[in-house]
Every structure is written in structure tokens, then in C-alpha cells.
Design an enzyme around this catalytic site. Structure first.
Site, short mmCIF file in Angstrom:
data_model
loop_
_atom_site.label_atom_id
_atom_site.label_comp_id
_atom_site.label_asym_id
_atom_site.label_seq_id
_atom_site.Cartn_x
_atom_site.Cartn_y
_atom_site.Cartn_z
N GLU A 47 13.67 -18.17 -35.38
CA GLU A 47 13.64 -17.90 -33.94
C GLU A 47 14.71 -18.73 -33.23
OE1 GLU A 47 10.30 -18.21 -30.35
OE2 GLU A 47 10.12 -19.48 -32.12
N LYS A 113 10.07 -10.98 -27.14
CA LYS A 113 8.83 -11.68 -27.49
C LYS A 113 7.72 -11.38 -26.49
CE LYS A 113 7.37 -16.41 -28.79
NZ LYS A 113 7.85 -17.81 -28.80
N CYS A 147 7.27 -15.72 -33.68
CA CYS A 147 6.54 -16.99 -33.61
C CYS A 147 5.12 -16.88 -33.05
CB CYS A 147 7.38 -18.01 -32.83
SG CYS A 147 6.96 -19.75 -33.19
#
Length: 261
Positions: A47, A113, A147
Site C-alpha cells: 500500500e 480504498k 489494508c
């Protein structure tokens, strides 16, 4: 039209990151890619691989997002494989933790995200995504996430019959047991390969990252794992996913649901 394959050879690039320095990180990963001497199908980066997990996106020049994306296209062409990872990306005055899945011919798809990390204040600096991405690549259906998304099983749920979940991350050592457990759980409950690529080292805020990049098969068996700064190359087979799904058929009994927002 892409060639379909029964297997994908995947390179997990577990690396330290240079804080808020895209040019140095791009050169570092270019050098690392030269170490990949065998032909692979997919390279997975951590990431925010060009900056580290910065909560000061204004420190990064706006042009760096496009520069890094073009670098990914160049590297994908040179290595003749797909490359995936997330970066800081500014668009229309907003910042995104944006993942790019870049294919060898230069075509790309992106994902923002969904679950911004509130504990670090990511939700205050970056706009959250609203759409999940499914990438079709060489006969595999791949759902790439980022993540903190790993903690949310509904968002990861296999409602589209994909073959692989892929998480690119900066996951700290203090909660690494959760990373290990959740990657395995996502593989088992979705009956897919689950891949997680984390960084290593210590960032400029003092957060320590222990790696633990790994691949789990659809039954939760560990196929690859590393704590080192290294490139781990692993082959996964689609026929294994299909065989397990068709034999056990657990997904036939999954709950039906719809996301309201």
C-alpha cells in the site's frame, strides 16, 4: 483478448519504503524488478508504495500520482506482466488512496480504498471509495482491496464468484496477529486464494512493520509467507479453486444481502 491460464505466477514484493519520496521509491522498485529474472504474471506491491502511509498528502506533488501510474505502465511493459499497488492520488481537489491494476499492454483499472483508517485519521485526509473492483486477468477473477478493508468481511464477501482476494497493505507490528488471522479467514469463508503484501521497516512516524506477506489457499492452508525484505514468487492454480468450490459448494449456502450505501 487475454490468454487464459490455469496458473498465475505471482511475485510478492515485500520492501521497506522511503518516506514521502516517490522518485526514490520508484527507482528502488525498478532495481528490485531487475532481480525478477523468471517470467511472472503479476507483481504485487505494498500500500502507498511510493510514499509510505502518509497522512500529509499535500506534501506530495500533485503530478506524482500520474508519474507513478505511468511508471507502473512502463514497468508492466518491460516485465510483460501486470503490476498492482496503491498510491497517493489527487483528483479534482480530493486525495485518494488509489490502487492501480496495470496490465502488460498498459491498460489499467483502479480502486479507491473503501475503509479509510480512522485510527490514523486517514478518513480526514482521503476520500473513501464506493465501488468494488473485479479484475479479469488471464482467466482469473481478482478482487483487489487495500489494508484496512481486510477487517470488513461484508466488503470482501465473494458475491461475484471471483477466484482471488488481494490485499496491499501497510499493516503495523502491533496488530500483525490480526493480519495473519484475517487473511486466513477471508480465504476460507470466500473459498478463494487470499494474498496479502505488507511492507517492512520503520516509517518516519515510528511505526514498525514486520512484513508477513503471505498467500492462503481456498481451504486456509498457507502457501507462502515471509518476514524478510525479499521478492517471493509463488504459483497459484485456478483449477484448485474450481475443484474445491465444486466439491464442497459452501458458497451455495451463503447469505444473500445488499449494501445500502
Amino acid at each position: 483478448m487475454e490468454d487464459k491460464k490455469d496458473s498465475l505466477k505471482i511475485a510478492l514484493v515485500q520492501s521497506l519504503l522511503h518516506w514521502e519520496n516517490p522518485a526514490v521509491n520508484r527507482q528502488m522498485f525498478s532495481d528490485k524488478f531487475e532481480q525478477i529474472t523468471e517470467q511472472v504474471d503479476l507483481i504485487v506491491l505494498p500500500e502507498m508504495f511510493s510514499t509510505g502511509f502518509t497522512m500529509s498528502p499535500s506534501n506530495i506533488r500533485k503530478e506524482e500520482g500520474s508519474i507513478t501510474m505511468r511508471w507502473m505502465q512502463e514497468m508492466a511493459s518491460i516485465k510483460n506482466c501486470a503490476i498492482v499497488g496503491s498510491i497517493v492520488f489527487e483528483e479534482d481537489g480530493s486525495y485518494y488512496n488509489r490502487l492501480f491494476f496495470v496490465k502488460p499492454e498498459g491498460n489499467f483499472e483502479s480502486y479507491d480504498k473503501r475503509h479509510t483508517f480512522t485510527l490514523a485519521g486517514e478518513n480526514e485526509k482521503y476520500s473513501a471509495g464506493t465501488e468494488r473492483l473485479i479484475v479479469e486477468y488471464k482467466g482469473f477473477s481478482i478482487c483487489p482491496l487495500i489494508c484496512y478493508d481486510l477487517r470488513f468481511p461484508v466488503w470482501s464477501r465473494n458475491t461475484q464468484n471471483f477466484d482471488m482476494l488481494l490485499y496491499t497493505a501497510n499493516w503495523p507490528g502491533k496488530r500483525i496477529a490480526a493480519w495473519d488471522a484475517l487473511l486466513k479467514a477471508r480465504a476460507i469463508e470466500n473459498m478463494v486464494y487470499c494474498i496479502g503484501v505488507n511492507r517492512i521497516g520503520t516509517d518516519s512516524l515510528g511505526h514498525q512493520y514486520p512484513g508477513h506477506s503471505s498467500i492462503y489457499d481456498p481451504l486456509g492452508e498457507l502457501q507462502a509467507f515471509t518476514k524478510e525484505e525479499e521478492i517471493k514468487i509463488v504459483k497459484v492454480e485456478k483449477s484448485k479453486v474450481d475443484k474445491i468450490k465444486n466439491k464442497l459448494r459452501f458458497l451455495d449456502d451463503r447469505d444473500e444481502f445488499s449494501l445500502l450505501d
